[in-house]
Design a protein around this motif. Sequence first.
Motif, PDB file in Angstrom:
ATOM      1  N   ASP A  70       1.373   4.031  -3.041  1.00  0.00           N
ATOM      2  CA  ASP A  70       1.101   5.433  -2.728  1.00  0.00           C
ATOM      3  C   ASP A  70       2.234   6.332  -3.234  1.00  0.00           C
ATOM      4  OD1 ASP A  70      -0.441   7.556  -1.266  1.00  0.00           O
ATOM      5  OD2 ASP A  70       1.422   7.667  -0.114  1.00  0.00           O
ATOM      6  N   ARG A 115       0.837  -1.200   0.000  1.00  0.00           N
ATOM      7  CA  ARG A 115       0.000   0.000   0.000  1.00  0.00           C
ATOM      8  C   ARG A 115       0.871   1.250   0.000  1.00  0.00           C
ATOM      9  NH1 ARG A 115      -1.348   3.905   2.941  1.00  0.00           N
ATOM     10  NH2 ARG A 115      -0.081   3.182   4.691  1.00  0.00           N
ATOM     11  N   ARG A 116       1.910   1.253   0.835  1.00  0.00           N
ATOM     12  CA  ARG A 116       2.805   2.405   0.906  1.00  0.00           C
ATOM     13  C   ARG A 116       3.579   2.582  -0.395  1.00  0.00           C
ATOM     14  NH1 ARG A 116       6.441   1.131   5.816  1.00  0.00           N
ATOM     15  NH2 ARG A 116       7.444   3.083   5.157  1.00  0.00           N
ATOM     16  N   ARG A 147       1.645   9.320  -5.912  1.00  0.00           N
ATOM     17  CA  ARG A 147       1.974  10.715  -5.601  1.00  0.00           C
ATOM     18  C   ARG A 147       2.960  11.310  -6.607  1.00  0.00           C
ATOM     19  NH1 ARG A 147       4.904  10.998  -1.608  1.00  0.00           N
ATOM     20  NH2 ARG A 147       4.890   8.952  -0.626  1.00  0.00           N
TER      21      ARG A 147
END
Length: 309
Positions: free
Chosen positions: A262, A258-259, A266
């Motif tokens: 992300d 998930r990180r 971004r």
Amino acid sequence: MPSLLRRVKSKMFIFAHRRTLTLLDGEYGSVFKGRSLDFDELRAYVPGDEVRDIDWKATARHGSPLVKRYVAVRRHTVLLLVDTGRNMAAQALSGETKKDIAVHAAGVLGYLASRHGDDVGLLHGNATRSTYIPPRSGEEHLERLLRDVDASASLDGQASGIAEQLDYVLRYLKGRLLIVAVADEFLPDARTETLMRRLRGRHEVLWLTVCDAELAAEPGNRMQESTDVGTGQGIPLSLAVDPTVRAAYAAATLERERRRQDVFYRLGIAEEQTTGSEDVLGSVFALLEKHRSRAFTARTPTKGGSRAG
């Protein structure tokens, strides 16, 4: 020695029929913003062609759909940025080495570029060294690039460190590039994320991640002790098959993923994952489509006049 490119092409034609190759070509051709094209000819529409390429006036006169074909006025430069550190000698989810999958992925992407008349270069390396082969055209050159990747990742080599290759591009390579990174599954640290952001500001950047293998096979299957290639440390079977450890590992893997996603979101970098060589074609198509869709969204004004991010 058997040709690596011939092996890649044979798999492409076995697992990709005409329509799939047409779609791949179309997605690749749409990657460059403002690609300069000249009209070439009209031909009959085939499934997979872009509807926007239909010449409606000619179609009305002819009685069946006709599409416009274009040729590129100038070549573009594609840089294959490949992780060839020790981590890429590890086993992937499919059971192959990550290096073999990287060779196949680089071959598919390089072959698509060659079909479009673009020059292809290679930058690969590990945490301490980068090797650059300048862009050229032709299948003989592409074969050389694939062999260089194949020969460079080994279990006794230096650990992976893609930040070094990103830094090399920013320091030494000029001109706008289409950069396609093929790398190990990792979570970017602060330095790497900064380099990725700067790279994204100067170039078109796409990212293909080769997925890690599982912690261990399901309990009950024949298993051997796993080793973390990056650190050289073994993972005892008693821990790898423990239900509590497996559950904690699965939860940590999900959070890390998930990180990681992300970060790419971004930064505005299209990223796709591949689990093995049989999965590469689909992953490359999904990556090109994701990049095209993201670029189109970023260029499309919203109702309020601002741009979507």
